[in-house]
Design a protein around this motif. Structure first.
Motif, mmCIF file in Angstrom:
data_model
loop_
_atom_site.group_PDB
_atom_site.id
_atom_site.type_symbol
_atom_site.label_atom_id
_atom_site.label_comp_id
_atom_site.label_asym_id
_atom_site.label_seq_id
_atom_site.Cartn_x
_atom_site.Cartn_y
_atom_site.Cartn_z
ATOM 1 N N HIS A 164 40.840 -33.346 -17.012
ATOM 2 C CA HIS A 164 41.140 -32.108 -17.794
ATOM 3 C C HIS A 164 42.521 -32.142 -18.050
ATOM 4 C CE1 HIS A 164 41.044 -27.891 -19.041
ATOM 5 N NE2 HIS A 164 39.808 -27.898 -18.873
ATOM 6 N N GLN A 165 42.902 -31.512 -19.562
ATOM 7 C CA GLN A 165 44.154 -31.733 -19.773
ATOM 8 C C GLN A 165 45.082 -30.575 -19.174
ATOM 9 O OE1 GLN A 165 44.594 -30.132 -23.838
ATOM 10 N NE2 GLN A 165 43.085 -28.527 -23.794
ATOM 11 N N GLU A 166 44.573 -29.671 -18.416
ATOM 12 C CA GLU A 166 45.146 -28.902 -17.422
ATOM 13 C C GLU A 166 44.865 -28.996 -16.129
ATOM 14 O OE1 GLU A 166 47.314 -26.517 -18.663
ATOM 15 O OE2 GLU A 166 46.875 -27.044 -20.839
ATOM 16 N N GLY A 167 44.545 -30.274 -15.470
ATOM 17 C CA GLY A 167 43.895 -30.850 -14.361
ATOM 18 C C GLY A 167 45.156 -31.460 -13.495
ATOM 19 N N VAL A 168 44.800 -32.466 -12.830
ATOM 20 C CA VAL A 168 45.394 -33.126 -11.752
ATOM 21 C C VAL A 168 46.693 -33.373 -12.435
ATOM 22 C CG1 VAL A 168 45.549 -34.666 -10.094
ATOM 23 C CG2 VAL A 168 43.554 -33.593 -10.247
ATOM 24 N N ASN A 169 46.756 -34.185 -13.442
ATOM 25 C CA ASN A 169 48.006 -34.964 -13.907
ATOM 26 C C ASN A 169 48.844 -33.976 -14.558
ATOM 27 O OD1 ASN A 169 47.345 -37.718 -13.110
ATOM 28 N ND2 ASN A 169 45.456 -37.159 -14.282
ATOM 29 N N LYS A 170 48.446 -32.840 -15.303
ATOM 30 C CA LYS A 170 49.528 -31.933 -15.864
ATOM 31 C C LYS A 170 49.927 -31.030 -14.635
ATOM 32 C CE LYS A 170 50.710 -29.444 -19.195
ATOM 33 N NZ LYS A 170 51.453 -28.184 -18.811
ATOM 34 N N ILE A 171 49.310 -30.797 -13.359
ATOM 35 C CA ILE A 171 49.885 -30.402 -12.208
ATOM 36 C C ILE A 171 50.921 -31.163 -11.948
ATOM 37 C CG2 ILE A 171 49.578 -29.569 -10.098
ATOM 38 C CD1 ILE A 171 46.533 -28.897 -10.917
ATOM 39 N N PHE A 172 50.809 -32.692 -11.834
ATOM 40 C CA PHE A 172 51.770 -33.580 -11.607
ATOM 41 C C PHE A 172 52.953 -33.589 -12.259
ATOM 42 C CE2 PHE A 172 51.641 -38.226 -9.983
ATOM 43 C CZ PHE A 172 52.813 -38.204 -9.726
ATOM 44 N N CYS A 173 52.652 -33.639 -13.656
ATOM 45 C CA CYS A 173 53.948 -33.289 -14.624
ATOM 46 C C CYS A 173 54.428 -32.132 -14.328
ATOM 47 C CB CYS A 173 53.264 -33.339 -16.048
ATOM 48 S SG CYS A 173 52.695 -35.069 -16.484
ATOM 49 N N ASP A 174 53.857 -30.953 -14.302
ATOM 50 C CA ASP A 174 54.615 -29.650 -14.078
ATOM 51 C C ASP A 174 55.569 -29.676 -12.914
ATOM 52 O OD1 ASP A 174 53.445 -28.729 -16.424
ATOM 53 O OD2 ASP A 174 51.913 -27.528 -15.354
ATOM 54 N N ALA A 175 54.988 -30.350 -11.744
ATOM 55 C CA ALA A 175 55.816 -30.394 -10.699
ATOM 56 C C ALA A 175 57.066 -31.233 -11.043
ATOM 57 C CB ALA A 175 55.139 -31.063 -9.391
ATOM 58 N N LEU A 176 57.088 -32.187 -11.736
ATOM 59 C CA LEU A 176 58.435 -33.131 -12.080
ATOM 60 C C LEU A 176 58.919 -32.398 -13.274
ATOM 61 C CD1 LEU A 176 56.645 -36.638 -12.155
ATOM 62 C CD2 LEU A 176 57.939 -35.387 -10.243
ATOM 63 N N GLY A 177 58.427 -31.165 -13.990
ATOM 64 C CA GLY A 177 59.234 -30.635 -14.951
ATOM 65 C C GLY A 177 59.136 -31.330 -16.274
ATOM 66 N N LEU A 178 58.205 -32.195 -16.570
ATOM 67 C CA LEU A 178 58.004 -32.958 -17.744
ATOM 68 C C LEU A 178 57.504 -32.186 -18.844
ATOM 69 C CD1 LEU A 178 56.173 -36.315 -16.406
ATOM 70 C CD2 LEU A 178 58.796 -35.764 -16.608
ATOM 71 N N ILE A 179 57.999 -32.386 -19.872
ATOM 72 C CA ILE A 179 57.801 -31.825 -21.231
ATOM 73 C C ILE A 179 57.093 -32.815 -22.228
ATOM 74 C CG2 ILE A 179 59.877 -30.050 -20.901
ATOM 75 C CD1 ILE A 179 61.490 -31.679 -22.988
ATOM 76 N N LYS A 180 56.585 -32.308 -23.232
ATOM 77 C CA LYS A 180 56.129 -33.000 -24.528
ATOM 78 C C LYS A 180 54.869 -33.858 -23.634
ATOM 79 C CE LYS A 180 60.394 -33.124 -27.482
ATOM 80 N NZ LYS A 180 60.944 -34.147 -27.852
ATOM 81 N N THR A 181 53.969 -33.472 -23.062
ATOM 82 C CA THR A 181 53.100 -34.113 -22.315
ATOM 83 C C THR A 181 51.872 -34.355 -22.917
ATOM 84 O OG1 THR A 181 52.189 -32.170 -21.287
ATOM 85 C CG2 THR A 181 53.818 -33.184 -19.926
ATOM 86 N N LYS A 182 51.040 -35.533 -22.814
ATOM 87 C CA LYS A 182 49.822 -35.869 -23.327
ATOM 88 C C LYS A 182 49.098 -36.964 -22.374
ATOM 89 C CE LYS A 182 51.832 -39.650 -26.581
ATOM 90 N NZ LYS A 182 51.856 -40.134 -27.754
ATOM 91 N N ILE A 183 47.831 -36.987 -22.906
ATOM 92 C CA ILE A 183 46.896 -37.930 -21.871
ATOM 93 C C ILE A 183 47.210 -39.302 -22.249
ATOM 94 C CG2 ILE A 183 44.534 -38.618 -21.605
ATOM 95 C CD1 ILE A 183 45.021 -35.571 -20.929
ATOM 96 N N LEU A 184 47.304 -40.064 -21.105
ATOM 97 C CA LEU A 184 47.779 -41.303 -21.052
ATOM 98 C C LEU A 184 46.746 -42.278 -21.536
ATOM 99 C CD1 LEU A 184 49.784 -43.555 -20.505
ATOM 100 C CD2 LEU A 184 49.079 -43.422 -18.016
ATOM 101 N N ILE A 185 45.413 -42.025 -20.925
ATOM 102 C CA ILE A 185 44.458 -42.695 -21.384
ATOM 103 C C ILE A 185 43.006 -41.707 -21.886
ATOM 104 C CG2 ILE A 185 42.422 -44.623 -20.823
ATOM 105 C CD1 ILE A 185 44.307 -45.134 -18.244
ATOM 106 N N PRO A 186 43.212 -41.673 -23.307
ATOM 107 C CA PRO A 186 42.225 -40.684 -23.813
ATOM 108 C C PRO A 186 40.733 -40.993 -23.668
ATOM 109 C CG PRO A 186 43.816 -41.142 -25.323
ATOM 110 C CD PRO A 186 44.278 -42.163 -24.213
ATOM 111 N N LYS A 187 39.696 -40.221 -23.374
ATOM 112 C CA LYS A 187 38.537 -40.623 -22.934
ATOM 113 C C LYS A 187 37.602 -41.038 -24.202
ATOM 114 C CE LYS A 187 34.899 -38.981 -19.897
ATOM 115 N NZ LYS A 187 35.310 -39.840 -18.804
ATOM 116 N N GLN A 188 36.884 -42.384 -24.031
ATOM 117 C CA GLN A 188 36.165 -42.729 -25.127
ATOM 118 C C GLN A 188 34.678 -42.258 -25.012
ATOM 119 O OE1 GLN A 188 37.700 -46.898 -24.464
ATOM 120 N NE2 GLN A 188 38.195 -46.919 -26.456
ATOM 121 N N ASN A 189 34.022 -42.499 -26.274
ATOM 122 C CA ASN A 189 32.508 -42.246 -26.320
ATOM 123 C C ASN A 189 32.224 -40.895 -25.813
ATOM 124 O OD1 ASN A 189 32.137 -44.999 -27.225
ATOM 125 N ND2 ASN A 189 32.379 -45.666 -24.879
ATOM 126 N N PHE A 190 32.999 -39.824 -26.224
ATOM 127 C CA PHE A 190 32.716 -38.442 -25.733
ATOM 128 C C PHE A 190 32.592 -37.545 -26.725
ATOM 129 C CE2 PHE A 190 33.656 -34.632 -23.111
ATOM 130 C CZ PHE A 190 33.000 -34.883 -21.924
#
Length: 365
Positions: free
Chosen positions: A106-132
């Motif tokens: 989820h775009q607001e899930g585990v890895n966004k939480i991770f990014c927020d803890a590090l204060g990262l900005i301009k975030t986007k998905i690293l490996i977008p889901k295929q066949n969805f």
């Protein structure tokens, strides 16, 4: 009072089960969804001591990040930690629900939480889901087009990134002739009808297909509805594993690792060689993320934070980025806090409790 199934509906809004990876085991793992909920205990791992905590706090639903049941059980005799937890939950009428990769993706899930803890900005998905992503194409008379479109939008179709109610509409000429069993909306049986039609095209996430089709059939004016559904090759830019973002201010490598160690409360970090590269662009993936090292490099990351890296995998940094293993639990540390905050906003009539137990099995000297 709410039933457990009503809590599950809220959890599936937060982390749709369709987002989970195929190998995963998410959703209700133990218990009866028709039971009345007395309270929710949120934890990282639904171990036996967590079930004891749920009993003590009068919570009959445990929401965990990692699924306690991951692969199949052939026996339940209490000989290992999984069986003991399941037995105790069943004996005490406690349900267990896991979110795992449904929240990872989820775009607001585990890895966004991770990014927020590090204060990262301009975030986007690293490996977008295929066949969805799928596309629905349908045809109707102009007078019915708006009703059909709105029904499809309400069912979840037509969302593209930050935009909703997206569709493409084109005018054309439709023809048909009904047989003796027909009851045409326009024209008569055995009459060749030629008239204006609107072609409507919308995209949707594949798990919404049944809901989308119900909306189409409910809103469409025709007796026989012509429609087509296609699988698209497009990647879903807002669903997928890992994230990449930027630090507000670049850091030197050691400074960055010490910063990450503090923010993620890690007791130790294993990392690849320093290469004298300033850290600005950072990729993250909570949990075991060795499979995404190449993705982080291709995305131009200066550093990649993840967990469960093996010896030879540190070589894969290839002096192109700083590769760091901050610990599995540590990389997902704040996930349970997010779940609690989400549920407390949605559920107001009984307790949602954050577990006090630390389920991290890895200890450091």
């Amino acid at each position: 009072m709410s039933k457990i199934k009503e809590i599950i509906s809220v959890l599936e809004e937060m982390a749709p089960l369709a987002y989970a990876e195929d190998f995963d085991n998410v959703g209700l793992l133990v218990g009866d969804q028709e039971s009345e909920a007395t309270g929710v205990l949120v934890c990282h791992d639904a171990l036996e001591n967590i079930i004891d905590e749920a009993i003590a706090k009068k919570c009959n639903l445990v929401v965990c990040f990692h699924p306690i049941l991951f692969s199949g059980l052939k026996k339940i005799t209490g000989k290992n930690y999984v069986e003991r937890a399941v037995i105790k939950a069943i004996k005490n009428d406690i349900a267990i629900y896991a979110v795992h990769t449904a929240l990872d993706n989820h775009q607001e899930g585990v890895n966004k939480i991770f990014c927020d803890a590090l204060g990262l900005i301009k975030t986007k998905i690293l490996i977008p889901k295929q066949n969805f992503i799928r596309k629905l194409v349908t045809y109707t008379i102009p007078e019915n087009a708006e009703e059909v479109r709105n029904a499809l939008f309400d069912a979840g179709a037509g969302t593209i990134g930050n935009y909703e109610n997206c569709s493409f509409n084109s005018k054309g000429i439709g023809t048909y002739m009904g047989n003796e069993h027909s009851n045409p909306q326009v024209g008569e049986r055995f009459e060749f009808v030629q008239g204006d039609e609107i072609k409507i095209e919308v995209t949707f996430e594949k798990h919404l297909e049944n809901k989308i089709l119900k909306a189409l059939f409910r809103s469409h004016a025709y007796e026989e509805i012509a429609y087509e559904i296609y699988d698209l090759q497009n990647k879903h830019q807002n669903i997928g594993l890992g994230m990449i973002g930027e630090l507000k201010n670049p850091m030197k490598e050691k400074e960055f690792l010490l910063f990450a160690k503090e923010k993620m409360q890690a007791d130790g970090i294993r990392h690849s060689n320093f290469i004298g590269k300033e850290i600005k662009k950072v990729a993250v993936l909570g949990g075991a993320g060795s499979f995404a090292i190449k993705n982080a490099i291709q995305a131009g990351a200066d550093a990649y934070l993840t967990a469960d890296l093996k010896y030879h995998q540190f070589y894969e940094a290839e002096n192109r980025l700083l590769l760091a293993d901050i610990g599995h639990f540590e990389s997902e540390r704040y996930t349970k806090n997010y779940i609690v905050e989400y549920l407390r906003k949605k559920i107001l009539n009984f307790a949602v409790i954050l577990s006090e137990e630390n389920s991290n099995p890895v200890k450091y000297l």
